[in-house]
Design a protein around this motif. Structure first.
Motif, PDB file in Angstrom:
ATOM      1  N   GLU A  10      45.397  39.116  21.741  1.00 12.41           N
ATOM      2  CA  GLU A  10      44.182  38.828  21.639  1.00 12.41           C
ATOM      3  C   GLU A  10      42.928  38.762  22.982  1.00 12.41           C
ATOM      4  OE1 GLU A  10      43.112  36.042  18.400  1.00 12.41           O
ATOM      5  OE2 GLU A  10      45.050  35.667  18.040  1.00 12.41           O
ATOM      6  N   PRO A  11      43.514  39.806  23.670  1.00  7.38           N
ATOM      7  CA  PRO A  11      42.412  39.576  24.672  1.00  7.38           C
ATOM      8  C   PRO A  11      40.873  39.322  24.800  1.00  7.38           C
ATOM      9  CG  PRO A  11      42.814  41.943  24.531  1.00  7.38           C
ATOM     10  CD  PRO A  11      43.322  40.969  23.172  1.00  7.38           C
ATOM     11  N   ALA A  14      51.284  45.011  33.115  1.00  3.90           N
ATOM     12  CA  ALA A  14      48.892  44.672  32.811  1.00  3.90           C
ATOM     13  C   ALA A  14      49.305  43.828  31.847  1.00  3.90           C
ATOM     14  CB  ALA A  14      49.271  46.240  32.255  1.00  3.90           C
ATOM     15  N   MET A  15      50.307  43.671  30.667  1.00  3.70           N
ATOM     16  CA  MET A  15      49.655  42.734  29.427  1.00  3.70           C
ATOM     17  C   MET A  15      50.733  41.791  29.935  1.00  3.70           C
ATOM     18  SD  MET A  15      51.687  44.774  26.925  1.00  3.70           S
ATOM     19  CE  MET A  15      50.976  42.828  25.676  1.00  3.70           C
ATOM     20  N   VAL A  51      48.280  34.454  36.610  1.00  3.17           N
ATOM     21  CA  VAL A  51      48.108  35.822  36.838  1.00  3.17           C
ATOM     22  C   VAL A  51      48.537  36.720  35.008  1.00  3.17           C
ATOM     23  CG1 VAL A  51      48.378  38.519  37.828  1.00  3.17           C
ATOM     24  CG2 VAL A  51      48.268  36.076  38.650  1.00  3.17           C
ATOM     25  N   SER A  52      49.222  35.593  34.509  1.00  2.00           N
ATOM     26  CA  SER A  52      49.942  36.510  33.622  1.00  2.00           C
ATOM     27  C   SER A  52      48.581  35.964  32.706  1.00  2.00           C
ATOM     28  CB  SER A  52      51.178  35.756  32.891  1.00  2.00           C
ATOM     29  OG  SER A  52      51.942  34.360  33.473  1.00  2.00           O
ATOM     30  N   GLU A  53      48.214  35.086  32.746  1.00  5.60           N
ATOM     31  CA  GLU A  53      47.251  34.538  31.616  1.00  5.60           C
ATOM     32  C   GLU A  53      45.975  35.471  32.184  1.00  5.60           C
ATOM     33  OE1 GLU A  53      47.323  32.342  29.239  1.00  5.60           O
ATOM     34  OE2 GLU A  53      45.368  32.798  28.850  1.00  5.60           O
ATOM     35  N   LEU A  54      45.576  35.936  32.860  1.00  5.40           N
ATOM     36  CA  LEU A  54      44.292  36.309  33.295  1.00  5.40           C
ATOM     37  C   LEU A  54      45.143  37.972  32.792  1.00  5.40           C
ATOM     38  CD1 LEU A  54      41.972  37.347  35.090  1.00  5.40           C
ATOM     39  CD2 LEU A  54      43.966  38.025  35.924  1.00  5.40           C
ATOM     40  N   ARG A  55      45.946  38.242  32.661  1.00  6.37           N
ATOM     41  CA  ARG A  55      46.389  39.755  32.296  1.00  6.37           C
ATOM     42  C   ARG A  55      46.493  40.137  30.535  1.00  6.37           C
ATOM     43  NH1 ARG A  55      50.900  40.703  36.728  1.00  6.37           N
ATOM     44  NH2 ARG A  55      49.350  41.310  38.339  1.00  6.37           N
ATOM     45  N   ARG A  56      46.435  38.638  30.631  1.00 10.89           N
ATOM     46  CA  ARG A  56      46.567  38.285  28.461  1.00 10.89           C
ATOM     47  C   ARG A  56      45.202  38.828  28.135  1.00 10.89           C
ATOM     48  NH1 ARG A  56      45.316  35.704  24.934  1.00 10.89           N
ATOM     49  NH2 ARG A  56      44.449  33.797  26.082  1.00 10.89           N
ATOM     50  N   ARG A  57      44.753  38.151  28.606  1.00 14.20           N
ATOM     51  CA  ARG A  57      42.866  37.276  28.562  1.00 14.20           C
ATOM     52  C   ARG A  57      41.961  39.523  28.315  1.00 14.20           C
ATOM     53  NH1 ARG A  57      40.613  33.125  30.828  1.00 14.20           N
ATOM     54  NH2 ARG A  57      38.131  33.658  30.465  1.00 14.20           N
ATOM     55  N   VAL A  58      42.887  39.696  30.090  1.00 13.68           N
ATOM     56  CA  VAL A  58      42.509  41.491  30.221  1.00 13.68           C
ATOM     57  C   VAL A  58      42.695  42.935  30.314  1.00 13.68           C
ATOM     58  CG1 VAL A  58      40.692  42.402  32.188  1.00 13.68           C
ATOM     59  CG2 VAL A  58      40.438  39.599  31.571  1.00 13.68           C
ATOM     60  N   ALA A 108      41.216  46.789  39.329  1.00 13.45           N
ATOM     61  CA  ALA A 108      41.073  45.091  40.699  1.00 13.45           C
ATOM     62  C   ALA A 108      40.541  44.187  39.136  1.00 13.45           C
ATOM     63  CB  ALA A 108      39.676  45.824  41.448  1.00 13.45           C
ATOM     64  N   LEU A 109      39.900  45.064  37.942  1.00 17.04           N
ATOM     65  CA  LEU A 109      40.099  43.249  36.904  1.00 17.04           C
ATOM     66  C   LEU A 109      40.190  42.733  36.826  1.00 17.04           C
ATOM     67  CD1 LEU A 109      36.631  45.751  35.402  1.00 17.04           C
ATOM     68  CD2 LEU A 109      37.140  44.120  36.951  1.00 17.04           C
ATOM     69  N   ASN A 110      41.974  43.427  36.284  1.00 18.84           N
ATOM     70  CA  ASN A 110      43.092  42.601  36.109  1.00 18.84           C
ATOM     71  C   ASN A 110      44.526  41.952  36.591  1.00 18.84           C
ATOM     72  OD1 ASN A 110      44.637  44.392  35.617  1.00 18.84           O
ATOM     73  ND2 ASN A 110      45.498  44.162  33.569  1.00 18.84           N
ATOM     74  N   ARG A 111      43.580  41.763  38.410  1.00 22.33           N
ATOM     75  CA  ARG A 111      44.901  41.962  39.092  1.00 22.33           C
ATOM     76  C   ARG A 111      45.942  42.980  39.142  1.00 22.33           C
ATOM     77  NH1 ARG A 111      45.147  35.627  40.956  1.00 22.33           N
ATOM     78  NH2 ARG A 111      46.496  36.233  42.403  1.00 22.33           N
TER      79      ARG A 111
END
Lengths: 281, 323, 402
Positions: free
Chosen positions: A194-195, C285-286, A109-116, A78-81
């Motif tokens: 670089e997450p 996930a990436m 969402v893709s930005e979120l998943r880069r950070r997480v 859930a933390l990276n959707r």
């Protein structure tokens, strides 16, 4: 529904946000990386997470433990959707990353998943060369020169403690590596973008003991730079590696505290039963 | 799932090729009379319905005798006659020399042709097309690129015929290369030339009629018995006169695009025909048989031609009232 | 567990039954194999006399082109002339060309649609919808090709000829509208986006498509009168000298594409589903979008399977008879414009074999055409199977690593 995450510290420690039995860790906002509030999740009507509230501290390793089916992997995803990819999932509650609601409609969402970033249980390197695997995330964003990519790839592989082993054969297929090396490659791949947060879903359970130790060593070295959240069924691993541990059972947060406290003096019987191996299922 | 569909595809292909093989081996040698009371005929599909109607009529006269008709095209009749599979071979074109020679080589005597009716080829256009007549050169220039009948240039557009409507290029519709219809048209209308490559080829006359009926720019050639309300016939201007494909002109032989419908018979000289075949031909060459010819849109034989055919086969002359 | 060496009568009868079943199955398999070999042998035996040196013998070059009435080399298929002993002009070239043309047009229609459907179905669709889509596409495959040929040749072809503007309007407008829809979808308010999600696109896109087609057909007379002086067909004929035939390569391509789509879809979707889920998950996930996951991670793995799906589709397109017979006009032309008719090997065989004298040159030529078809399809299918086998091997090896 959701409570404004900017409540003062004192109120936070007294308020029972969800689980009354669990101690809510009172991190300051500066220390909180991920703030989960009242999160409930259901797969096709069947509840998987029940009203979870906890805060995950920055630059620390937080472990989720619990029997299988307790919801720890669900919480992690859930933390990276990652659940967005599944239509059958219904969700209530919110998750804040650095104070920003990750489910806000303006969030990419893709930005979120880069950070997480996320590392899965079974290593899943792409069917490309080692170099291309690590560069994958970089190329998704686009706009980087080849030299820059080269530099980042080298840095990521070094950070993942894999550089020495593969530096001579970056163009070889990623599938020619051993299991432990593949998992470190996956970590390198995730690190390359670089997450801020690294989610690890039982990263070493498919590996041999020596590779497991290498992964754990890697987690320790990454700690100062990232926030790590680790799901593991191996309690010794949790004890070795993590700073804070959350014990989940049946989709509920049972207990959450500093690792040594949880393991040596668990407050709840349920926790003690699980840790000592007396809990079944 | 995928391997199932692959299997289905392969087995479909195998079935198609097996069918192909079966068709190719079709005229296997067999006895002419498999069952007592059966009448065999192998040949033309143009005459298929004709033969079937005659067969029905014959069965009324002779209960118990069924006509076994195999329709695979005129080209299938000679091999069947040669092999002895059948004694009757309906054909919508005359036998070629090599076919006749092969028969003679096998049986030692010539095959007997019996003209049982006539078919005419009609040039048709769409009913909205006002075209009334074409002379021989124009017909050739429209359909061929060899211009063997003496036209000067090929006619590709309706404007070249002085028509305003339909506009544009002429759409040609015709039959496949081995049908008797195609052959007749090529020999007579194209003066033994060759069709343009752009002809839309159909497997049957009915399809040609349907196509021309659907296409305002279309022109095609079909057997007389296939006309319908969507198409109009075009008269052929021969010399001074326009010859429409009407009964009189056809009977008298004025219309140029006529062909004989034949039944080739395996009959040793000086020997009478077997009973069943004889009775059948007797019926065919009688007023009732010729009525069937007319009903199906073909042209019946003139009384004199009928008499001549009967005489040639050794059939008794018709009674005066029957003619 | 029973002892393998036991002489228990029950066990022995089971063994006997097992052996009998194996024997029957093997016999069946060998029988099929023998039948295929027998067909090939039959075709070869019938065709070889064609090339016997002698008065009737033909050379391979004569099968390609022969001097025509003008003296120059021509490509004309005039088999009936052989019977009459005239100069042989039985060039297989126009037939080969026609077969290829029809197959290529069919693949041009089928590949984007089938692959797109497979990609959408494996990446975007919910499992419930996907489960319902497969049977629907199988229904498509069950449609007899005679029916397709009939509709194409007798209904669609003449309609397109008479309403050229409407047809062009639909063909051009539809992709443009789809692209606009796709771009606009992002700008819709979020709750609407979630309601009209991409996962259930198969449901709500259908009425949209129908409306678009209707709109295109209604608008056609309008723009036809604006730009083409009221008659597109006239304009095309005068401008480019192209005459629109009612039965042409494009119509054949459409109908045959329709027939071939389900086959390609099934195999392509299998190939995409075979890609391990964790790879797609890892990519997503990436931060990869579904499209990026498809193109960068899934397609490279699924490519051999997709390639083999296309080859099997091509094999089917080459051998398809009824559709070409009814919708192509059977004109043995060698032009490249899709608006002209064509003639394929298969339809020539279907039309001419019943009337060709068995044992004659024409007959043997047609069997040569059949042999060509047989070899081509056989080669295509074998190649496709080899590629898929290699893919499976590669995957087994790599999975064993983890």
């Amino acid at each position: 529904m959701s409570i404004d995450g900017r409540l003062p510290q004192r109120q936070l420690s007294q308020a029972s946000l969800g689980s009354r039995r669990g101690a809510v860790m009172a991190f300051s906002e500066a220390d909180t990386c991920l703030d989960i509030q009242g999160l409930s999740l259901a797969y096709a009507g069947k509840p998987a997470l029940k009203d979870l509230t906890l805060r995950i501290p920055r630059h620390r390793v937080t472990a989720f433990i619990g029997p299988s089916g307790c919801g720890k992997s669900t919480l992690l995803r859930a933390l990276n959707r990652l659940h967005d990819l599944n239509e059958d999932v219904s969700r209530r509650g919110s998750i804040y990353l650095d104070g920003h609601d990750i489910h806000d409609s303006r969030v990419a969402v893709s930005e979120l998943r880069r950070r997480v970033g996320m590392v899965f249980q079974a290593p899943n390197p792409f069917p490309m060369s080692i170099y291309d695997n690590v560069a994958f995330g970089l190329r998704l964003q686009g706009g980087l020169s080849k030299r820059r990519i080269d530099d980042v790839v080298e840095w990521a592989l070094k950070s993942a403690a894999l550089w020495e082993e593969v530096k001579g054969r970056l163009r070889a297929s990623a599938w020619s590596l051993s299991g432990g090396q593949q998992q470190r490659l996956v970590i390198a791949r995730t690190l390359a973008v670089e997450p801020e947060v690294l989610l690890l879903d039982e990263p070493a359970s498919a590996l041999d003991p020596i590779s497991t130790l290498k992964i754990e060593e890697l987690i320790r070295t990454l700690k100062p730079h990232l926030t790590l959240v680790l799901v593991t069924h191996n309690m010794q691993q949790a004890a070795r590696v993590s700073d804070y541990t959350a014990f989940l059972h049946n989709g509920e947060l049972v207990e959450y505290g500093p690792t040594d406290t949880l393991f040596t003096h668990p407050r709840l019987r349920r926790t003690e039963n699980y840790i000592t191996g007396r809990m079944v299922g | 799932m995928s391997s199932v569909s692959h299997f289905a595809a392969t087995s479909r292909r195998i079935v198609m090729l097996l069918w192909l093989g079966w068709v190719a081996w079709l005229p296997l040698p067999a006895t002419a009379h498999d069952v007592a009371g059966a009448l065999n005929a192998v040949g033309s599909d143009t005459m298929a319905e004709l033969m079937l109607r005659w067969g029905e009529q014959f069965e009324e006269q002779r209960p118990g005798v069924r006509l076994q008709l195999q329709v695979a095209g005129s080209a299938s009749a000679p091999p069947a006659l040669i092999a002895g599979t059948t004694l009757l071979g309906p054909m919508s074109r005359p036998m070629q020399d090599d076919e006749k020679a092969a028969f003679a080589a096998r049986h030692g005597y010539a095959v007997t042709p019996v003209v049982v009716g006539k078919d005419a080829l009609v040039v048709v256009v769409n009913r909205h097309n006002p075209l009334e007549r074409l002379n021989r050169q124009q017909l050739d220039a429209i359909f061929s690129d060899t211009l063997a009948c003496g036209a000067e240039e090929s006619i590709d557009h309706w404007q070249q015929l002085g028509l305003d409507d339909p506009q544009g290029s002429i759409h040609l519709y015709g039959r496949n290369a081995v049908s008797g219809t195609h052959g007749l048209f090529r020999r007579r209308a194209l003066c033994d030339g060759e069709f343009k490559v752009s002809v839309t080829v159909s497997a049957g006359s009915a399809a040609v009629v349907a196509a021309v009926g659907d296409d305002p720019r279309g022109i095609g050639y079909v057997g007389l018995n296939h006309l319908n309300a969507d198409v109009r016939e075009v008269a052929i201007a021969d010399g001074q006169r326009d010859v429409r494909p009407e009964r009189q002109a056809l009977r008298d032989g004025d219309y140029p695009l006529v062909r004989d419908l034949l039944i080739y018979v395996n009959r040793p000289p000086e020997t009478p025909l077997p009973e069943v075949e004889r009775a059948f031909l007797d019926m065919v060459l009688s007023p009732s048989g010729q009525r069937v010819v007319k009903e199906l849109g073909f042209v019946a034989l003139s009384p004199s031609a009928l008499m001549a055919q009967r005489r040639a086969l050794g059939l008794p002359a018709l009674a005066r009232e029957e003619r | 567990m029973s002892d393998p060496t036991s002489t228990n009568p029950l066990y022995r009868s089971r063994q006997r039954r097992d052996r009998l079943a194996t024997l029957l199955i093997t016999a069946g398999g060998i029988g099929v194999l023998l039948t295929v070999i027998a067909i090939a042998v039959f075709l070869l035996v019938e065709v070889v006399p064609l090339f016997w040196p002698g008065a009737d013998g033909m050379s391979l070059s004569a099968l390609w082109s022969a001097p025509g009435t003008s003296g120059e080399a021509e490509f004309r298929w005039l088999p009936h002339r052989l019977e009459e002993g005239v100069v042989a002009q039985a060039s297989l070239a126009p037939l080969l060309w026609g077969t290829l043309e029809a197959a290529i047009w069919a693949l041009i229609v089928a590949i984007p649609l089938a692959l797109g459907a497979a990609a959408h179905s494996s990446l975007y669709m919910t499992p419930g919808l996907r489960a319902r889509m497969k049977p629907t596409l199988e229904l498509m495959e069950a449609m007899p090709s005679v029916v397709l040929g009939f509709i194409a040749g007798l209904v669609l072809g003449p309609w397109v000829e008479r309403h050229l503007a409407e047809a062009v309007s639909v063909v051009l407008l539809l992709p443009l509208a789809m692209i606009t829809l796709a771009l606009g979808h992002r700008r819709l308010p979020v709750p609407v986006q979630r309601y009209l999600s991409l996962n259930s696109a198969a449901l709500w896109l259908l009425p949209c498509l129908l409306l678009l087609v209707l709109a295109a057909v209604q608008l056609a007379p309008l723009w036809e009168s604006w730009w083409f002086a009221g008659d597109l067909r006239e304009w095309v004929e005068q401008r480019w000298g192209l005459d629109v035939q009612a039965r042409n390569a494009m119509i054949v391509g459409l109908a045959m594409g329709f027939a071939v789509i389900p086959g390609i879809y099934a195999l392509a979707e299998d190939a995409l589903s075979d890609v391990p889920r964790n790879l797609a998950e890892g990519a997503q996930a990436m931060g990869a979008t579904r499209w990026q996951t498809l193109t960068r991670v899934m397609l490279p793995i699924a490519l051999p399977g997709i390639f083999s799906a296309i080859m099997i589709g091509a094999g089917r397109a080459v051998g398809e008879t009824m559709i070409v017979l009814m919708a192509s006009g059977n004109s043995a032309l060698m032009t490249a414009t899709p608006l002209d008719g064509l003639r394929s090997l298969a339809s020539s065989i279907a039309i001419e074999l019943p009337e060709a004298a068995p044992g004659g040159t024409h007959y043997r030529l047609l069997l040569l055409a059949a042999l060509a078809l047989f070899l081509f399809t056989f080669l295509m299918n074998t190649l496709a199977e080899l590629v898929r086998a290699r893919l499976r091997q590669r995957f087994r090896r790599s999975r064993g690593d983890t």
